[in-house]
Scaffold this motif. Sequence first.
Motif, short mmCIF file in Angstrom:
data_model
loop_
_atom_site.label_atom_id
_atom_site.label_comp_id
_atom_site.label_asym_id
_atom_site.label_seq_id
_atom_site.Cartn_x
_atom_site.Cartn_y
_atom_site.Cartn_z
N PHE A 30 1.14 -0.99 0.22
CA PHE A 30 0.38 0.52 0.34
C PHE A 30 0.72 1.59 0.14
O PHE A 30 0.44 2.19 -0.45
N VAL A 31 2.25 1.23 0.69
CA VAL A 31 2.37 2.65 0.43
C VAL A 31 3.71 2.93 -0.50
O VAL A 31 3.66 3.43 -1.21
N LEU A 32 4.05 1.18 -1.80
CA LEU A 32 4.34 1.45 -3.03
C LEU A 32 3.25 2.18 -3.16
O LEU A 32 3.73 3.20 -4.65
N LEU A 33 1.79 1.79 -3.44
CA LEU A 33 1.13 2.50 -4.42
C LEU A 33 0.82 3.75 -4.43
O LEU A 33 0.36 4.04 -4.95
N PRO A 53 12.04 8.65 6.99
CA PRO A 53 13.37 7.34 7.23
C PRO A 53 13.17 5.83 7.91
O PRO A 53 13.76 5.06 7.81
N ARG A 54 11.62 5.39 7.64
CA ARG A 54 11.47 4.30 8.05
C ARG A 54 11.21 3.33 6.17
O ARG A 54 11.71 2.20 6.21
N PHE A 55 11.18 4.58 5.99
CA PHE A 55 10.21 2.91 4.23
C PHE A 55 10.55 4.04 3.02
O PHE A 55 11.07 3.13 1.96
N GLY A 56 11.60 5.20 3.08
CA GLY A 56 12.18 5.56 2.48
C GLY A 56 13.51 4.64 1.34
O GLY A 56 13.13 4.79 0.52
N ALA A 61 14.24 1.45 -3.48
CA ALA A 61 15.41 0.15 -3.80
C ALA A 61 14.44 -0.43 -4.46
O ALA A 61 14.61 -0.39 -5.27
N TRP A 62 12.89 0.05 -4.63
CA TRP A 62 12.65 -0.92 -5.24
C TRP A 62 12.08 -0.15 -6.57
O TRP A 62 11.86 -0.36 -7.54
N ARG A 63 11.67 1.42 -6.47
CA ARG A 63 11.57 2.48 -7.68
C ARG A 63 12.67 2.57 -8.59
O ARG A 63 12.99 2.87 -9.79
N ASP A 64 14.23 2.29 -7.99
CA ASP A 64 15.65 2.09 -8.68
C ASP A 64 16.25 1.28 -9.38
O ASP A 64 16.71 1.28 -10.27
N GLU A 65 15.78 0.14 -8.87
CA GLU A 65 16.43 -1.62 -8.94
C GLU A 65 15.23 -1.77 -8.63
O GLU A 65 16.08 -3.50 -9.38
N ARG A 66 13.79 -2.08 -8.50
CA ARG A 66 12.71 -3.28 -8.31
C ARG A 66 13.15 -4.26 -7.66
O ARG A 66 13.66 -5.46 -7.81
N ALA A 67 14.05 -3.24 -6.41
CA ALA A 67 15.22 -4.68 -5.28
C ALA A 67 14.16 -5.04 -3.94
O ALA A 67 13.60 -3.78 -4.05
N ILE A 68 14.74 -5.84 -3.74
CA ILE A 68 14.08 -5.81 -2.03
C ILE A 68 14.66 -6.15 -1.19
O ILE A 68 15.89 -6.78 -1.41
N THR A 113 12.77 -14.43 -5.20
CA THR A 113 13.84 -13.80 -6.59
C THR A 113 13.65 -12.42 -7.06
O THR A 113 14.45 -12.31 -8.72
N ARG A 114 13.18 -11.60 -6.11
CA ARG A 114 13.93 -10.12 -6.74
C ARG A 114 15.59 -10.00 -6.16
O ARG A 114 15.80 -10.15 -4.91
N PRO A 115 15.57 -9.30 -7.14
CA PRO A 115 16.96 -8.98 -6.31
C PRO A 115 17.17 -8.06 -4.81
O PRO A 115 16.39 -7.37 -4.55
N ARG A 116 18.93 -8.26 -4.74
CA ARG A 116 18.61 -7.26 -3.47
C ARG A 116 19.95 -5.84 -3.96
O ARG A 116 20.15 -5.63 -4.48
N PRO A 117 19.13 -5.11 -3.43
CA PRO A 117 19.73 -3.73 -3.64
C PRO A 117 20.70 -3.83 -3.52
O PRO A 117 21.61 -4.09 -2.09
N ARG A 118 21.82 -3.12 -4.03
CA ARG A 118 23.70 -2.27 -4.55
C ARG A 118 22.90 -1.34 -3.59
O ARG A 118 22.01 -0.67 -3.77
N GLY A 119 23.88 -0.94 -3.19
CA GLY A 119 24.55 0.28 -2.53
C GLY A 119 24.37 0.90 -1.13
O GLY A 119 23.89 -0.13 -0.47
N ARG A 120 24.26 2.50 -0.63
CA ARG A 120 23.74 2.10 1.25
C ARG A 120 22.67 2.18 0.76
O ARG A 120 22.19 1.65 2.47
N ASP A 121 21.56 2.19 0.72
CA ASP A 121 19.78 2.08 0.49
C ASP A 121 19.86 0.50 1.36
O ASP A 121 18.91 -0.05 1.80
N ALA A 122 21.30 -0.50 0.50
CA ALA A 122 20.80 -2.02 1.65
C ALA A 122 20.61 -1.99 2.92
O ALA A 122 20.36 -3.27 2.84
N ALA A 123 22.08 -0.97 3.16
CA ALA A 123 21.66 -1.09 3.93
C ALA A 123 21.20 -0.85 5.31
O ALA A 123 20.68 -1.64 7.03
N ALA A 124 21.15 0.62 4.54
CA ALA A 124 20.06 1.38 5.43
C ALA A 124 18.59 0.41 6.10
O ALA A 124 17.94 0.89 7.36
N ALA A 125 18.01 -0.17 4.73
CA ALA A 125 16.64 -1.32 4.95
C ALA A 125 16.62 -2.60 5.69
O ALA A 125 16.96 -2.88 6.71
#
Length: 125
Positions: A30-33, A53-56, A61-68, A113-125
């Motif tokens: 729902f937050v993605l929508l 801070p919680r959902f960003g 990650a989803w918007r930029d890389e379609r990653a979870i 099967t979704r990829p994991r995000p690369r970069g800084r946001d991966a560690a924050a989430a």
Amino acid sequence: MRRFYLCLGYASLALGVIGIVLPVLPTMPFVLLAAWCFARSNPALADRLYSHPRFGAVLRAWRDERAIPLRAKLTALTMLALSYGLILWLADSRLVPVLLAAIMGSVAVYIATRPRPRGRDAAAA
């Protein structure tokens, strides 16, 4: 059309907030929508969600890389498994668990099967 997306965004965000405290209602879909709707109706509201801070981090990650992120995957898959266990325990019908196994299994495979995000946001989430 802008008003429609704005109303849908607010409704989705409200359902996402309710999903924080209600275990049977998922939050992130729902937050993605809501972010998608706000991007089409009011970009300032979308920016507020993307900088939350919680959902960003998860939204970006989803918007930029379609990653979870891994933590979000594990949480989602655990909740799916617990929900299915509850269904098996409570269902009187044999058909309901079979149908829900197909649906929830498909969702679980998609999430896993979704990829994991690369970069800084991966560690924050």
